[in-house]
Design an enzyme around this catalytic site. Sequence first.
Site, PDB file in Angstrom:
ATOM      1  N   ASN A   7      46.793  27.540  34.677  1.00 31.02           N
ATOM      2  CA  ASN A   7      47.961  27.384  33.766  1.00 31.02           C
ATOM      3  C   ASN A   7      48.756  26.430  34.472  1.00 31.02           C
ATOM      4  OD1 ASN A   7      50.749  27.903  33.222  1.00 31.02           O
ATOM      5  ND2 ASN A   7      50.325  29.600  32.221  1.00 31.02           N
ATOM      6  N   ASP A   9      51.776  25.056  33.715  1.00 32.60           N
ATOM      7  CA  ASP A   9      53.239  25.109  33.526  1.00 32.60           C
ATOM      8  C   ASP A   9      53.977  24.610  34.741  1.00 32.60           C
ATOM      9  OD1 ASP A   9      52.604  26.302  30.773  1.00 32.60           O
ATOM     10  OD2 ASP A   9      53.545  28.111  31.418  1.00 32.60           O
ATOM     11  N   HIS A  10      53.664  25.068  35.614  1.00 31.18           N
ATOM     12  CA  HIS A  10      54.390  24.706  36.889  1.00 31.18           C
ATOM     13  C   HIS A  10      54.314  23.039  37.405  1.00 31.18           C
ATOM     14  CE1 HIS A  10      56.028  28.626  36.905  1.00 31.18           C
ATOM     15  NE2 HIS A  10      54.815  29.076  36.858  1.00 31.18           N
ATOM     16  N   ARG A  18      63.328  16.539  37.372  1.00 29.21           N
ATOM     17  CA  ARG A  18      63.830  15.405  37.437  1.00 29.21           C
ATOM     18  C   ARG A  18      63.772  14.625  36.020  1.00 29.21           C
ATOM     19  NH1 ARG A  18      64.997  13.090  42.506  1.00 29.21           N
ATOM     20  NH2 ARG A  18      65.696  15.116  43.527  1.00 29.21           N
ATOM     21  N   HIS A  43      52.204  27.029  28.261  1.00 29.01           N
ATOM     22  CA  HIS A  43      53.263  27.832  27.301  1.00 29.01           C
ATOM     23  C   HIS A  43      54.258  26.860  27.094  1.00 29.01           C
ATOM     24  CE1 HIS A  43      55.965  31.775  27.409  1.00 29.01           C
ATOM     25  NE2 HIS A  43      55.955  31.256  26.152  1.00 29.01           N
ATOM     26  N   ARG A  45      57.503  26.958  25.665  1.00 31.53           N
ATOM     27  CA  ARG A  45      58.526  27.989  25.595  1.00 31.53           C
ATOM     28  C   ARG A  45      59.761  27.428  24.641  1.00 31.53           C
ATOM     29  NH1 ARG A  45      58.582  32.071  30.081  1.00 31.53           N
ATOM     30  NH2 ARG A  45      60.573  32.724  28.931  1.00 31.53           N
ATOM     31  N   ARG A  49      61.448  24.732  29.013  1.00 28.79           N
ATOM     32  CA  ARG A  49      61.881  24.719  30.255  1.00 28.79           C
ATOM     33  C   ARG A  49      60.759  23.882  31.111  1.00 28.79           C
ATOM     34  NH1 ARG A  49      61.875  30.571  32.472  1.00 28.79           N
ATOM     35  NH2 ARG A  49      63.181  31.072  30.838  1.00 28.79           N
ATOM     36  N   HIS A  50      59.619  23.817  30.774  1.00 30.30           N
ATOM     37  CA  HIS A  50      58.431  22.986  31.464  1.00 30.30           C
ATOM     38  C   HIS A  50      57.633  22.300  30.396  1.00 30.30           C
ATOM     39  CE1 HIS A  50      56.649  27.141  30.481  1.00 30.30           C
ATOM     40  NE2 HIS A  50      57.067  27.653  31.705  1.00 30.30           N
ATOM     41  N   GLU A  70      49.976  29.551  25.031  1.00 32.96           N
ATOM     42  CA  GLU A  70      50.868  30.757  24.940  1.00 32.96           C
ATOM     43  C   GLU A  70      51.767  30.485  24.043  1.00 32.96           C
ATOM     44  OE1 GLU A  70      51.888  32.114  28.819  1.00 32.96           O
ATOM     45  OE2 GLU A  70      49.960  32.142  29.566  1.00 32.96           O
ATOM     46  N   THR A 100      59.899  34.258  34.421  1.00 32.81           N
ATOM     47  CA  THR A 100      58.523  34.001  33.670  1.00 32.81           C
ATOM     48  C   THR A 100      58.386  35.304  33.052  1.00 32.81           C
ATOM     49  OG1 THR A 100      56.214  33.827  34.575  1.00 32.81           O
ATOM     50  CG2 THR A 100      57.464  35.284  36.014  1.00 32.81           C
ATOM     51  N   THR A 101      57.407  35.319  32.250  1.00 36.60           N
ATOM     52  CA  THR A 101      57.053  36.725  31.229  1.00 36.60           C
ATOM     53  C   THR A 101      57.045  37.908  32.074  1.00 36.60           C
ATOM     54  OG1 THR A 101      55.828  34.777  30.006  1.00 36.60           O
ATOM     55  CG2 THR A 101      55.537  37.084  29.340  1.00 36.60           C
ATOM     56  N   GLU A 151      45.005  40.114  26.559  1.00 41.60           N
ATOM     57  CA  GLU A 151      45.219  39.624  27.958  1.00 41.60           C
ATOM     58  C   GLU A 151      46.083  40.865  28.771  1.00 41.60           C
ATOM     59  OE1 GLU A 151      46.256  35.776  28.867  1.00 41.60           O
ATOM     60  OE2 GLU A 151      47.244  36.180  30.913  1.00 41.60           O
ATOM     61  N   HIS A 190      48.572  37.240  35.269  1.00 40.05           N
ATOM     62  CA  HIS A 190      50.111  37.157  35.832  1.00 40.05           C
ATOM     63  C   HIS A 190      50.098  37.521  37.205  1.00 40.05           C
ATOM     64  CE1 HIS A 190      54.368  36.975  35.886  1.00 40.05           C
ATOM     65  NE2 HIS A 190      54.082  36.542  34.569  1.00 40.05           N
ATOM     66  N   GLY A 191      50.636  36.651  38.022  1.00 44.38           N
ATOM     67  CA  GLY A 191      51.005  37.128  39.392  1.00 44.38           C
ATOM     68  C   GLY A 191      49.744  37.069  40.388  1.00 44.38           C
ATOM     69  N   GLY A 212      48.293  30.535  37.326  1.00 46.17           N
ATOM     70  CA  GLY A 212      48.873  29.331  37.170  1.00 46.17           C
ATOM     71  C   GLY A 212      49.790  29.103  38.909  1.00 46.17           C
ATOM     72  N   HIS A 213      50.726  30.015  38.945  1.00 45.98           N
ATOM     73  CA  HIS A 213      51.829  29.542  40.163  1.00 45.98           C
ATOM     74  C   HIS A 213      50.701  29.504  41.239  1.00 45.98           C
ATOM     75  CE1 HIS A 213      54.725  30.239  43.002  1.00 45.98           C
ATOM     76  NE2 HIS A 213      55.631  29.631  41.809  1.00 45.98           N
TER      77      HIS A 213
HETATM   78  N1  PXP Z   1      49.055  35.102  31.482  1.00 41.61           N
HETATM   79  C1  PXP Z   1      50.399  34.791  30.818  1.00 41.61           C
HETATM   80  C2  PXP Z   1      50.405  35.477  29.613  1.00 41.61           C
HETATM   81  C3  PXP Z   1      51.485  34.370  31.278  1.00 41.61           C
HETATM   82  O1  PXP Z   1      52.676  34.241  30.380  1.00 41.61           O
HETATM   83  C4  PXP Z   1      51.451  33.647  32.541  1.00 41.61           C
HETATM   84  C5  PXP Z   1      52.624  33.042  33.266  1.00 41.61           C
HETATM   85  O2  PXP Z   1      52.899  31.882  32.478  1.00 41.61           O
HETATM   86  C6  PXP Z   1      50.155  33.805  33.146  1.00 41.61           C
HETATM   87  C7  PXP Z   1      49.083  34.658  32.619  1.00 41.61           C
HETATM   88  C8  PXP Z   1      50.067  33.205  34.749  1.00 41.61           C
HETATM   89  O3  PXP Z   1      50.881  33.742  35.691  1.00 41.61           O
HETATM   90  P1  PXP Z   1      51.042  33.140  37.139  1.00 41.61           P
HETATM   91  O4  PXP Z   1      51.563  31.732  36.911  1.00 41.61           O
HETATM   92  O5  PXP Z   1      51.802  34.063  37.861  1.00 41.61           O
HETATM   93  O6  PXP Z   1      49.686  33.171  37.633  1.00 41.61           O
END
Ligand code: PXP
Length: 239
Positions: A7, A9-10, A18, A43, A45, A49-50, A70, A100-101, A151, A190-191, A212-213
């Site tokens: 992912n 996004d970050h 910026r 994603h 959104r 935001r990103h 997403e 976050t979600t 998922e 996620h996480g 992602g993160h």
């Molecule tokens: N899966 C979904 C559906 C998400 O919304 C996210 C966060 O954007 C992730 C996975 C990835 O989460 P993380 O950034 O915590 O790895």
Amino acid sequence: MPRLHVNVDHVATVREARRGQSPDPVEWARQAEAAGAHGITCHLRQDRRHIQDADVRRLRAQVRTLLNLETSLAGEMIELALESGADEICIVPENRQEVTTEGGLDVVAEEARLQEVLPRFAEKGMLVSLFVDPDPDAIRKASELRVDFIELHTGAYANARGGEREVELERLARSAREAHGLGLRVNAGHGLHYENVGPVAALPHIEELNIGHAIVSRAVFVGVEKALVEMLDRIGGAA
Ligand code: PXP
């Protein structure tokens, strides 16, 4: 071994700090693919935001593996998702206040809306996934709606401490088994990070991990390639 979808996004979050051009999530995605990512996730959104609309277009043009987008169920977002050309669409709940979600989609409450939109994605040949908590009612409803994937939200597992983590892992395992038994394909995310991904990657039936993160954070210190290789090692080593 589950496939790794990264992912991006970050990367866009840092750029948007910026409102400029860099770092570019598309270039970052290309480097992640070169280092072994099996797919790229973003994603778009409602609050932008990103990831921005132009990022989705550029990702579609440049991603060579698989593009997973997403989206929430909001009308504008569904239209954009339908036009995006993404290979896979993951429908997520969205709340403007959240960092976050936060939770899975309430598939039971959203059934009517899902019945409207799902055939439109199917017509376009797009795979659809629903982001759900490891909850039997959500999984049963997802199977009735005949989506391709669920998922599983791994946030509760990632946040759990001590013995609670085993309990959450068992919920994920049971949910993956149930979903697979109902004919659904199963992803998770996620996480997840370098220290907690192993047990989830080792669960039967999990096809894709969306992370992602943790990878973007690690890449700040060691670069994209090393961050990817290390995560792929953790996932592969778990199998
Ligand atoms: N899966 C979904 C559906 C998400 O919304 C996210 C966060 O954007 C992730 C996975 C990835 O989460 P993380 O950034 O915590 O790895």
